[in-house]
Design an enzyme around this catalytic site. Structure first.
Site, PDB file in Angstrom:
ATOM      1  N   SER A 117       0.990  -1.073   0.010  1.00  0.00           N
ATOM      2  CA  SER A 117      -0.034  -0.024   0.041  1.00  0.00           C
ATOM      3  C   SER A 117       0.934   1.240   0.006  1.00  0.00           C
ATOM      4  O   SER A 117       1.930   1.335   0.625  1.00  0.00           O
ATOM      5  CB  SER A 117      -0.960  -0.096   1.206  1.00  0.00           C
ATOM      6  OG  SER A 117      -1.526   1.063   1.598  1.00  0.00           O
ATOM      7  N   TYR A 141      -1.662   0.052  10.035  1.00  0.00           N
ATOM      8  CA  TYR A 141      -2.133  -0.583   8.872  1.00  0.00           C
ATOM      9  C   TYR A 141      -0.732  -0.398   8.003  1.00  0.00           C
ATOM     10  O   TYR A 141      -0.379  -1.602   7.470  1.00  0.00           O
ATOM     11  CB  TYR A 141      -3.303   0.041   8.117  1.00  0.00           C
ATOM     12  CG  TYR A 141      -3.454  -0.239   6.769  1.00  0.00           C
ATOM     13  CD1 TYR A 141      -3.877  -1.628   6.466  1.00  0.00           C
ATOM     14  CD2 TYR A 141      -3.173   0.694   5.758  1.00  0.00           C
ATOM     15  CE1 TYR A 141      -3.713  -2.086   5.154  1.00  0.00           C
ATOM     16  CE2 TYR A 141      -3.249   0.039   4.345  1.00  0.00           C
ATOM     17  CZ  TYR A 141      -3.596  -1.060   4.016  1.00  0.00           C
ATOM     18  OH  TYR A 141      -3.531  -1.639   2.741  1.00  0.00           O
ATOM     19  N   LYS A 145       2.004  -3.314   6.559  1.00  0.00           N
ATOM     20  CA  LYS A 145       2.214  -3.601   5.039  1.00  0.00           C
ATOM     21  C   LYS A 145       3.744  -3.520   4.630  1.00  0.00           C
ATOM     22  O   LYS A 145       4.137  -4.206   4.074  1.00  0.00           O
ATOM     23  CB  LYS A 145       1.536  -2.859   4.253  1.00  0.00           C
ATOM     24  CG  LYS A 145       0.095  -2.942   4.350  1.00  0.00           C
ATOM     25  CD  LYS A 145      -0.107  -4.326   3.297  1.00  0.00           C
ATOM     26  CE  LYS A 145      -1.614  -4.585   3.342  1.00  0.00           C
ATOM     27  NZ  LYS A 145      -1.823  -6.047   2.800  1.00  0.00           N
TER      28      LYS A 145
END
Ligand code: UDP
Length: 324
Positions: A117, A141, A145
């Site tokens: 991402s 988050y 990643k």
């Protein structure tokens, strides 16, 4: 012999598009998904309902279907939720990836396309961000990643795993109404939701250091994104392949411009309300796509109008699908 790819998270919005792109390229696909956010109605290929944490079952699936490689999309992806529940995000996005890599190593499956991402970058200090820009994620988050990328890189060094990590920018649109985004946490679906409730959409912050004061993002059509996975797979034929690619259009649109596009496409008069900035939102994140353009010959073909238009046209069908 036809290649068969395992798509983890293949019942999801992006995963279902990846399955279709694989099929269009002449490959077969098998989907594994725990249906935590996915929808079985999107799946028309062999399907295994399971959590990736189940290493034995994943290994069994790899052997049973003689899997060539894995496209790994099964993950949690809500920034705000990741701040409230970091352990869940590390478990589902990092620990489960370790389990997947373990099963792949056991079964000698040595090709992986990983869904990363743009959230790995955090606050960006250039107009366009290149893959070698410092990675300083600002939420769990994005951290999961980035850790995922490191894990894969280290496993590749140790075992010869070939991989491509795709850093998705802001995904929108749909290739077919039944594959539309059922989630309601991103800008375009949130604007649609506001309209459906008879309300005005809210812009999160109007004082950002951008031309119109609203955040700027790089929107990428999900069909183009899915095709980038197929292009990345082709690059894994080369021994030692280990790639990190931005997947975006390379052009920024402001939140206000996106809402104006929704107004145009929908024919609705929209007067967005400017609310408080969302904590941790970077002002501007736009991809430099030179690397993927040059290495894979891939570039985005759909523009913002096509993204908004396809998503808008998918609305009634999706809503009726949800109700049944
Ligand atoms: N945004 C907004 N109003 C909304 C939803 C999103 O102004 O109702 C903004 C958000 O602040 C961000 C951009 O739209 O600048 C894209 O947000 P999204 O959550 O879709 O993706 P992100 O870039 O945060 O991954």
């Amino acid at each position: 012999m036809t290649e068969t790819w395992l798509v983890t998270g293949g019942a999801g919005y992006i995963g279902a598009h990846v399955v279709r792109s694989l099929q269009a390229a002449g490959a077969e696909a098998v989907v594994i998904d725990d249906l935590s956010t996915g929808d079985l109605r999107r799946v028309e290929v062999p399907f295994v309902q399971a959590d990736i944490a189940d290493c034995e079952l994943v290994a069994d699936t790899l052997r049973r279907h003689r899997i060539t490689g894995v496209v790994h999309l099964a993950a949690d992806k809500q920034v705000e939720e990741s701040m409230r529940e970091p352990l869940t995000y590390y478990r589902r996005n990092v620990v489960n990836l370790m389990q997947l890599l373990t099963a792949m190593a056991q079964c000698e499956v040595d090709k992986l396309v990983f869904s990363s991402s743009a959230a790995v970058y955090g606050m960006v200090d250039s107009a366009q961000v290149r893959e070698d820009h410092p990675t300083r994620p600002i939420n769990p988050y994005g951290e999961t990643k980035l850790v995922g990328e490191w894990l894969i890189r280290d496993q590749a060094r140790a075992t010869g795993l070939r991989y491509a990590a795709l850093r998705y920018f802001n995904v929108a649109g749909t290739a077919a109404p039944e594959l539309g985004d059922l989630g309601r946490t991103n800008l375009v679906p949130m604007v649609f939701d506001a309209l459906a409730r008879g309300e005005q959409p809210v812009i999160f912050g109007g004082q950002h250091p951008t031309p119109d004061g609203t955040c700027v993002r790089d929107f990428i059509h999900v069909q183009d994104l899915a095709d980038a996975h197929v292009a990345a797979i082709a690059a894994l034929d080369e021994p030692g392949a280990g790639h990190v690619f931005n997947v975006g259009c390379g052009r920024g649109y402001s939140v206000r411009e996106v809402i104006e596009m929704v107004a145009e496409v929908s024919g609705r008069g929209i007067t967005p309300r400017v609310g408080a900035a969302r904590p941790g939102d970077p002002a501007m994140v736009v991809a430099d796509t030179t690397h993927i353009n040059a290495t894979l010959g891939w570039r985005a073909r759909h523009d913002l109008r096509e993204m908004v238009n396809s998503a808008w046209r998918a609305q009634p069908r999706q809503l009726s699908a949800v109700r049944t």
